[in-house]
Write a protein that holds these residues in place. Structure first.
Motif, PDB file in Angstrom:
ATOM      1  N   HIS A 193      44.882  31.768  30.135  1.00  0.00           N
ATOM      2  CA  HIS A 193      43.352  32.200  31.365  1.00  0.00           C
ATOM      3  C   HIS A 193      44.320  33.052  31.894  1.00  0.00           C
ATOM      4  O   HIS A 193      43.880  33.791  32.419  1.00  0.00           O
ATOM      5  CB  HIS A 193      43.770  30.725  32.238  1.00  0.00           C
ATOM      6  N   VAL A 194      45.761  33.444  32.221  1.00  0.00           N
ATOM      7  CA  VAL A 194      46.391  34.257  32.712  1.00  0.00           C
ATOM      8  C   VAL A 194      45.939  35.626  31.353  1.00  0.00           C
ATOM      9  O   VAL A 194      45.550  37.231  32.449  1.00  0.00           O
ATOM     10  CB  VAL A 194      47.766  34.376  32.622  1.00  0.00           C
ATOM     11  N   SER A 195      45.700  35.478  30.398  1.00  0.00           N
ATOM     12  CA  SER A 195      45.399  36.661  30.064  1.00  0.00           C
ATOM     13  C   SER A 195      43.946  37.205  30.476  1.00  0.00           C
ATOM     14  O   SER A 195      43.720  38.366  30.397  1.00  0.00           O
ATOM     15  CB  SER A 195      45.461  36.462  27.975  1.00  0.00           C
ATOM     16  N   LEU A 196      42.811  36.135  30.152  1.00  0.00           N
ATOM     17  CA  LEU A 196      41.195  36.093  31.075  1.00  0.00           C
ATOM     18  C   LEU A 196      41.816  36.761  32.294  1.00  0.00           C
ATOM     19  O   LEU A 196      41.029  37.678  32.488  1.00  0.00           O
ATOM     20  CB  LEU A 196      40.929  35.138  30.349  1.00  0.00           C
ATOM     21  N   ILE A 197      42.455  36.512  32.732  1.00  0.00           N
ATOM     22  CA  ILE A 197      42.399  37.222  34.492  1.00  0.00           C
ATOM     23  C   ILE A 197      42.870  38.154  34.168  1.00  0.00           C
ATOM     24  O   ILE A 197      42.249  39.641  35.295  1.00  0.00           O
ATOM     25  CB  ILE A 197      43.425  36.104  35.203  1.00  0.00           C
ATOM     26  N   LEU A 198      43.944  38.907  33.668  1.00  0.00           N
ATOM     27  CA  LEU A 198      44.586  40.567  33.165  1.00  0.00           C
ATOM     28  C   LEU A 198      44.367  41.011  32.768  1.00  0.00           C
ATOM     29  O   LEU A 198      44.191  42.662  32.884  1.00  0.00           O
ATOM     30  CB  LEU A 198      45.764  40.240  32.430  1.00  0.00           C
ATOM     31  N   ARG A 199      42.704  40.828  32.331  1.00  0.00           N
ATOM     32  CA  ARG A 199      41.564  41.985  31.636  1.00  0.00           C
ATOM     33  C   ARG A 199      40.720  42.257  33.092  1.00  0.00           C
ATOM     34  O   ARG A 199      39.855  43.171  33.045  1.00  0.00           O
ATOM     35  CB  ARG A 199      40.750  41.296  30.811  1.00  0.00           C
ATOM     36  N   LEU A 200      40.536  41.911  33.770  1.00  0.00           N
ATOM     37  CA  LEU A 200      39.843  41.339  35.407  1.00  0.00           C
ATOM     38  C   LEU A 200      40.317  42.578  36.135  1.00  0.00           C
ATOM     39  O   LEU A 200      41.750  43.048  36.714  1.00  0.00           O
ATOM     40  CB  LEU A 200      39.233  40.615  35.586  1.00  0.00           C
ATOM     41  N   PRO A 201      39.332  43.822  36.741  1.00  0.00           N
ATOM     42  CA  PRO A 201      39.878  44.603  37.355  1.00  0.00           C
ATOM     43  C   PRO A 201      40.246  43.959  38.708  1.00  0.00           C
ATOM     44  O   PRO A 201      39.003  43.348  39.352  1.00  0.00           O
ATOM     45  CB  PRO A 201      38.844  45.782  37.615  1.00  0.00           C
ATOM     46  N   PHE A 202      41.258  44.850  40.170  1.00  0.00           N
ATOM     47  CA  PHE A 202      40.639  44.028  40.947  1.00  0.00           C
ATOM     48  C   PHE A 202      41.216  44.880  42.134  1.00  0.00           C
ATOM     49  O   PHE A 202      42.222  45.356  41.708  1.00  0.00           O
ATOM     50  CB  PHE A 202      42.432  42.838  41.699  1.00  0.00           C
ATOM     51  N   CYS A 203      39.693  45.495  43.051  1.00  0.00           N
ATOM     52  CA  CYS A 203      39.388  46.649  43.741  1.00  0.00           C
ATOM     53  C   CYS A 203      39.579  45.886  45.315  1.00  0.00           C
ATOM     54  O   CYS A 203      39.211  47.484  46.228  1.00  0.00           O
ATOM     55  CB  CYS A 203      38.545  47.570  43.255  1.00  0.00           C
ATOM     56  N   GLY A 204      39.989  45.386  45.760  1.00  0.00           N
ATOM     57  CA  GLY A 204      39.577  44.668  46.659  1.00  0.00           C
ATOM     58  C   GLY A 204      38.437  43.589  47.141  1.00  0.00           C
ATOM     59  O   GLY A 204      37.849  43.918  46.711  1.00  0.00           O
ATOM     60  N   PRO A 205      38.298  43.058  47.746  1.00  0.00           N
ATOM     61  CA  PRO A 205      39.366  42.613  48.614  1.00  0.00           C
ATOM     62  C   PRO A 205      40.806  41.763  48.671  1.00  0.00           C
ATOM     63  O   PRO A 205      40.967  41.203  47.244  1.00  0.00           O
ATOM     64  CB  PRO A 205      39.157  42.021  50.274  1.00  0.00           C
ATOM     65  N   HIS A 206      41.720  42.112  49.190  1.00  0.00           N
ATOM     66  CA  HIS A 206      43.341  41.423  48.524  1.00  0.00           C
ATOM     67  C   HIS A 206      43.792  39.998  49.435  1.00  0.00           C
ATOM     68  O   HIS A 206      44.527  39.963  49.701  1.00  0.00           O
ATOM     69  CB  HIS A 206      43.806  42.500  48.629  1.00  0.00           C
ATOM     70  N   GLU A 207      42.746  39.158  49.515  1.00  0.00           N
ATOM     71  CA  GLU A 207      43.112  38.514  50.390  1.00  0.00           C
ATOM     72  C   GLU A 207      43.112  36.712  49.593  1.00  0.00           C
ATOM     73  O   GLU A 207      41.407  36.774  49.948  1.00  0.00           O
ATOM     74  CB  GLU A 207      42.889  37.808  52.366  1.00  0.00           C
ATOM     75  N   ILE A 208      43.788  35.835  49.211  1.00  0.00           N
ATOM     76  CA  ILE A 208      43.862  34.504  48.595  1.00  0.00           C
ATOM     77  C   ILE A 208      43.731  33.636  49.743  1.00  0.00           C
ATOM     78  O   ILE A 208      44.178  33.212  50.266  1.00  0.00           O
ATOM     79  CB  ILE A 208      44.706  34.338  47.994  1.00  0.00           C
ATOM     80  N   ASN A 209      42.268  33.065  49.801  1.00  0.00           N
ATOM     81  CA  ASN A 209      41.851  31.846  51.619  1.00  0.00           C
ATOM     82  C   ASN A 209      42.844  31.058  50.368  1.00  0.00           C
ATOM     83  O   ASN A 209      41.901  29.716  49.997  1.00  0.00           O
ATOM     84  CB  ASN A 209      41.030  31.907  51.261  1.00  0.00           C
ATOM     85  N   HIS A 210      43.654  30.730  49.933  1.00  0.00           N
ATOM     86  CA  HIS A 210      44.808  29.279  49.653  1.00  0.00           C
ATOM     87  C   HIS A 210      46.009  29.385  50.181  1.00  0.00           C
ATOM     88  O   HIS A 210      46.738  30.521  50.976  1.00  0.00           O
ATOM     89  CB  HIS A 210      44.772  29.031  47.924  1.00  0.00           C
TER      90      HIS A 210
END
Length: 309
Positions: free
Chosen positions: A158-175
């Motif tokens: 799961h984490v490996s699949l997340i790391l391949r994704l780009p995160f360019c904003g927004p950066h607020e996690i509603n949790h």
């Protein structure tokens, strides 16, 4: 993609969007639950390690469940308590991924351990004369190592699949922690593969284990009904029913979160569901699985007596 991913170096956990007074009340309440979780599971581990009469397969599995519950709570609750005191506190990208990995590892491992424990109870009640042969120490160690290994490997996927994704904003996690579905909502790319893998993994660690647990306890129920002694039948039924309550809460809330249509469950309701198996379940497990057990109660009384002598 790598350039975009570096644009988000940290996330902000929004936690519970409540008034300051209610957040302080929740801080005190959750701190108390957290202390009970650590104390209850710590007592179980201490009693099992100190009393040789508890060095049996059942308590071997219970000790690993207690370890998972302590790790579970320590991974998510401190961050939640900090957020209640200081809302919208940031967490680094690496810290967030680490928290996600640990949460998934412990969650997967607990699912598999619950199946192992139901199998142990099935053999103990339905095949008592062959119990020591079927559930040997070699089998116990193999089952526990397999549970931990599968839990960690699935989390790595799961984490490996997340790391391949780009995160360019927004950066607020509603949790209140870095829960995988909440993190995926912030990705700037197609996350369908991630969601498919989550669904398949949920079938493997939630649906199939739950079916195995229910089959085990159905056979246990039939065996209980054949017990001649009324006291024995009552004791066996009481233990099995309490175990089923914990299993139902844990698997039920997890299946609703990861397999039900998300539109039916608002985000605030999802946070409450996560509290069941990140805080309440680890707190209840020592009470239901161990501290209601006559052998554990006897060990606890002997430990108290030795302290006062």
């Amino acid at each position: 993609m790598k350039e975009n991913q570096t644009m988000v170096m940290e996330f902000i956990l929004l936690g519970f969007r409540l008034g300051p007074r209610i957040q302080m009340l929740l801080f005190g309440l959750f701190s108390l639950f957290y202390a009970f979780t650590l104390l209850g599971n710590g007592v179980i581990l201490g009693l099992i390690s100190l009393d040789s009469r508890l060095h049996t397969p059942m308590y071997f599995f219970l000790s690993h469940l207690a370890i998972v519950d302590i790790a579970y709570a320590c991974n998510t609750v401190p961050q939640m308590l900090v957020n209640l005191l200081n809302p919208a506190r940031p967490i680094s990208f690496a810290g967030c991924m680490t928290q996600t990995f640990l949460f998934l590892s412990f969650a997967h491992t607990e699912c598999l351990l619950l199946v192992v424990m139901s199998y142990d109870r099935y053999v103990a009640i339905c095949h008592p004369l062959r119990y020591s042969v079927i559930v040997s120490w070699r089998v116990c160690i193999t089952l526990v190592v397999t549970s931990w290994t599968c839990g960690v490997l699935l989390a790595l996927v799961h984490v490996s699949l997340i790391l391949r994704l780009p995160f360019c904003g927004p950066h607020e996690i509603n949790h209140f922690f870095c829960e995988i579905l909440s993190v995926l909502k912030l990705a700037c790319a197609d996350t369908r593969l991630n969601k498919v893998v989550i669904f398949v993994a949920s079938v493997f660690v939630l649906v199939e284990p739950l079916c195995l647990v229910l089959v085990s306890y159905m056979r246990i129920l039939f065996a209980i009904l054949r017990i001649q002694s009324g006291e024995g039948r009552r004791k066996a039924f009481s233990t099995s029913s309490s175990h089923l309550c914990v299993v139902g809460l844990f698997f039920g809330s997890a299946i609703v979160m990861y397999m039900a249509p998300k539109s039916r469950h608002p985000e605030e309701q999802q946070k409450i569901l996560f509290l069941f198996y990140s805080l309440f379940n680890p707190m209840l497990n020592p009470l239901i699985y161990s501290l209601r057990n006559s052998e554990v109660k006897g060990t606890l009384r002997r430990s108290k007596s030795s302290l006062f002598l």
